[in-house]
Design an enzyme around this catalytic site. Structure first.
Site, short mmCIF file in Angstrom:
data_model
loop_
_atom_site.label_atom_id
_atom_site.label_comp_id
_atom_site.label_asym_id
_atom_site.label_seq_id
_atom_site.Cartn_x
_atom_site.Cartn_y
_atom_site.Cartn_z
N ASP A 151 -4.95 -9.95 -8.10
CA ASP A 151 -5.21 -9.11 -9.27
C ASP A 151 -3.99 -8.47 -9.90
O ASP A 151 -3.67 -8.69 -11.07
CB ASP A 151 -6.26 -8.05 -8.93
CG ASP A 151 -5.97 -7.29 -7.64
OD1 ASP A 151 -4.94 -7.55 -6.99
OD2 ASP A 151 -6.79 -6.42 -7.29
N ARG B 126 0.74 3.81 -3.31
CA ARG B 126 0.09 5.10 -3.07
C ARG B 126 1.10 6.22 -2.84
O ARG B 126 1.06 7.25 -3.51
CB ARG B 126 -0.86 4.99 -1.87
CG ARG B 126 -1.97 3.97 -2.04
CD ARG B 126 -2.91 3.98 -0.86
NE ARG B 126 -3.74 2.79 -0.80
CZ ARG B 126 -5.06 2.78 -0.66
NH1 ARG B 126 -5.71 3.91 -0.58
NH2 ARG B 126 -5.73 1.64 -0.61
N THR C 6 -0.64 0.59 -10.31
CA THR C 6 -1.95 0.06 -9.95
C THR C 6 -2.77 1.05 -9.12
O THR C 6 -3.94 0.80 -8.87
CB THR C 6 -1.79 -1.28 -9.20
OG1 THR C 6 -3.04 -1.98 -9.21
CG2 THR C 6 -1.33 -1.06 -7.77
N GLU D 77 0.82 -1.22 0.00
CA GLU D 77 0.00 0.00 0.00
C GLU D 77 0.85 1.26 0.00
O GLU D 77 0.54 2.25 -0.67
CB GLU D 77 -0.94 0.00 1.21
CG GLU D 77 -1.98 -1.11 1.21
CD GLU D 77 -3.07 -0.93 0.16
OE1 GLU D 77 -3.05 0.09 -0.56
OE2 GLU D 77 -3.94 -1.81 0.08
N GLU E 284 -11.74 0.52 -10.89
CA GLU E 284 -11.31 -0.47 -11.88
C GLU E 284 -12.10 -0.41 -13.19
O GLU E 284 -11.52 -0.51 -14.28
CB GLU E 284 -11.37 -1.88 -11.28
CG GLU E 284 -10.32 -2.17 -10.24
CD GLU E 284 -10.65 -1.57 -8.89
OE1 GLU E 284 -9.75 -1.42 -8.05
OE2 GLU E 284 -11.85 -1.24 -8.65
#
Length: 548
Positions: free
Chosen positions: A310, A170, A533, A166, A446
């Protein structure tokens, strides 16, 4: 008839994208054929079909739609106005965050307060920064950039445990994108307000140096899941395992940092993970969602394209694009596999990823003119469009026009009555089943991400139309008057109950993709940038220049 979902395999380095059945990912029943919505795969086979005819040739200065017809000026004006609507939505979201939660990770817009759930590094500030740069919102760039310069380095040196994945996607990703977009490594522009690009780079290096402890503390090349920032230590999760997607979704960021800093240690650590994963056994190219950093082996047999699986597949394509390691028009990983009739909204990244893999970021028209597409590429592009249709219908079947977190599909083997989305006017209302525990909406990006990519590649206006419908539903049901937008508890009922959370990715991803979807395709072009992502755009190899 059933849908087969395909996915990238790390062990098939020499193959091009495998062809799939013409029936794959239909996802939606049509009036003529009454197909059943599902993503369960029973079989797949090769079909060879002729490439579609090229559109009529037009003069170089003519803009055309996917139909080959010139785009009317008033149509362009319409989308410019809609892009402005998205920009205003971002400003409203930021205003709520700035007013009630500045410096916290996330805003709780209904209760008008901030909350730290991502390590306390002001995640919304960093996630939103490059979106504001792309939108030309200098005041927001100044506010966010000044906060980063004044507070983030201190936070990094004092904070405790953070999640490696994360924090990388980010915070590190946001800093690196801001560095490039503010003019670093001869990037897009240096006209933005805020700190000099080198400020973002130095903070990124400081953070990454601490995150590297997740790699150096592990007995294998597979990193631990958690890092203690203040003392640069790391440890595994309580169960001792790391998520496969998390250890394989660090490479874009670490590669770019090595490229601009001149220090290979970041890329070396991250790319060793992919090299190791290549050697592990797989099931039809698919991998379990857990891996042990102690043994370096996969753990369990749970395989899925949703959470914890994913972005492993996403980064196989994107790292290849970033490093331009595609040889002879072929991708180094070919999709395979089949799945159950359950579909997480998270899986809706897949249409965009498949489309990128097919054309390598250029438009379908250009790829065909330049003879870049194989039959397999065309079939995977068709698969991407069919899956995108399925993802959009997850929105259209609900009362709010917003998708649930998870949906199931009516098949011959599975059906539960009384669990539809509430929109009785949808022709697919009986095909999509939404269980009560899955009816929430977290403002996820998404689907609009895939709509953005597919519009850029196909120039089909329907993807803009679908995106606008989704945006209007966000505006109608999630906007909070005092500032910000909120997640929802149940998208199938009116009025929907508010959940009181604005995720950082709403500013960092959802609104960014919508803004780019409605805008000019020359802004952040897909053959020049790859999005991490968390939707932070990073330049591909030829556009990277090392910081002096």
């Amino acid at each position: 008839m059933y849908t087969t979902i395909t996915q990238s395999s790390v062990n098939d380095l020499s193959s091009s994208t495998h062809s799939v059945s013409d029936e794959l990912a239909k996802g939606i029943r049509t009036n003529e054929e009454h197909k059943v919505v599902t993503d369960v795969g029973i079989r797949f086979k090769k079909l060879w079909r002729r490439a579609p005819r090229l559109p009529p040739r037009l003069s170089p200065d003519e803009k055309v739609s996917y139909t080959g017809k010139p785009i009317e000026p008033n149509v362009e004006a319409k989308w410019k106005a809609r892009q402005q609507n998205v920009k205003e939505a971002f400003t409203h979201a930021w205003s709520g965050y700035k007013k009630f939660a500045m410096g916290y990770d996330e805003l709780m817009p209904v209760s008008q307060r901030g909350v730290d759930g991502l390590g306390g590094l002001g995640a919304t500030v960093v996630d939103a920064l490059d979106t504001a740069m792309i939108m030309g919102l200098d005041e927001v760039v100044s506010d966010a950039g000044s906060w980063v310069e004044s507070h983030l380095l201190e936070r990094i040196s004092q904070k405790g445990q953070v999640n490696l994945f994360e924090t990388t996607i980010r915070v590190l990703g946001g800093l690196l994108s801001a560095y490039h977009l503010s003019g670093g490594d001869q990037g897009v522009t240096s006209a933005h307000k805020g700190p000099k690009p080198t400020i973002y780079l130095e903070i990124a290096k400081n953070l990454a140096d601490r995150l590297l402890s997740a790699f150096t503390s592990s007995p294998t090349v597979v990193p631990f899941s958690d890092v203690v920032l203040r003392d640069s230590s790391a440890h595994p999760a309580p169960d001792g395992l790391s998520s496969t997607s998390e250890v394989s979704t660090l490479q874009l960021e670490f590669n770019y940092l090595s490229a601009i800093s001149g220090d290979p240690k970041y890329s070396t650590a991250a790319m060793k993970v992919l090299a190791h994963l290549k050697t592990l056994p797989k099931v039809e190219g698919l991998v379990p969602i857990y891996i042990s950093p102690h043994s370096g082996e996969f753990s369990g047999e749970n395989i899925r394209l949703g959470s914890r699986g994913d972005s492993y597949y996403e980064y196989l394509i994107k790292v290849s694009l970033q490093l331009r390691t595609i040889q002879g028009g072929e991708l180094p990983y070919g999709p395979k596999g089949s799945f159950s009739p359950k579909m997480d909204h998270l899986v809706c990244f897949l249409p965009g990823t498949l489309a990128l893999g097919a054309t390598k970021g250029v438009t379908k028209d250009k790829a065909m003119r330049d003879n870049l597409l194989t039959f397999e590429d065309l079939e995977n592009l068709k698969l991407a469009e069919d899956l995108a249709k399925t993802c959009f219908e997850m929105y259209s079947v609900t009362s709010t026009g917003l998708a649930p977190e998870i949906a199931y599909f009516h098949t011959e083997e599975y059906f539960e009555a009384g669990l539809d989305g509430g929109n009785k006017s949808s022709e697919y209302v009986n095909d999509i089943i939404i269980k009560r525990a899955d009816r929430h909406n977290l403002l996820r990006p998404e689907t609009v991400e895939s709509l953005f990519v597919l519009y850029r590649i196909t120039q089909d206006q329907k993807y803009r139309d679908w995106g606008w419908q989704i945006f209007e539903s966000f505006e109608k049901y999630t906007k909070v008057d005092s500032g910000g937008y909120t997640s929802l508890d149940d998208v199938t009922t009116l009025p929907p109950q508010r959940r009181d959370k604005m995720e950082t990715f709403f500013l960092g991803e959802t609104l960014k993709y919508l803004y780019l979807l409605f805008g000019d395709s020359s802004v952040i072009p897909l053959d020049k940038f790859v999005f991490n992502t968390e939707a932070h755009p990073l330049p591909i190899k030829d556009g990277i220049h090392k910081e002096a």
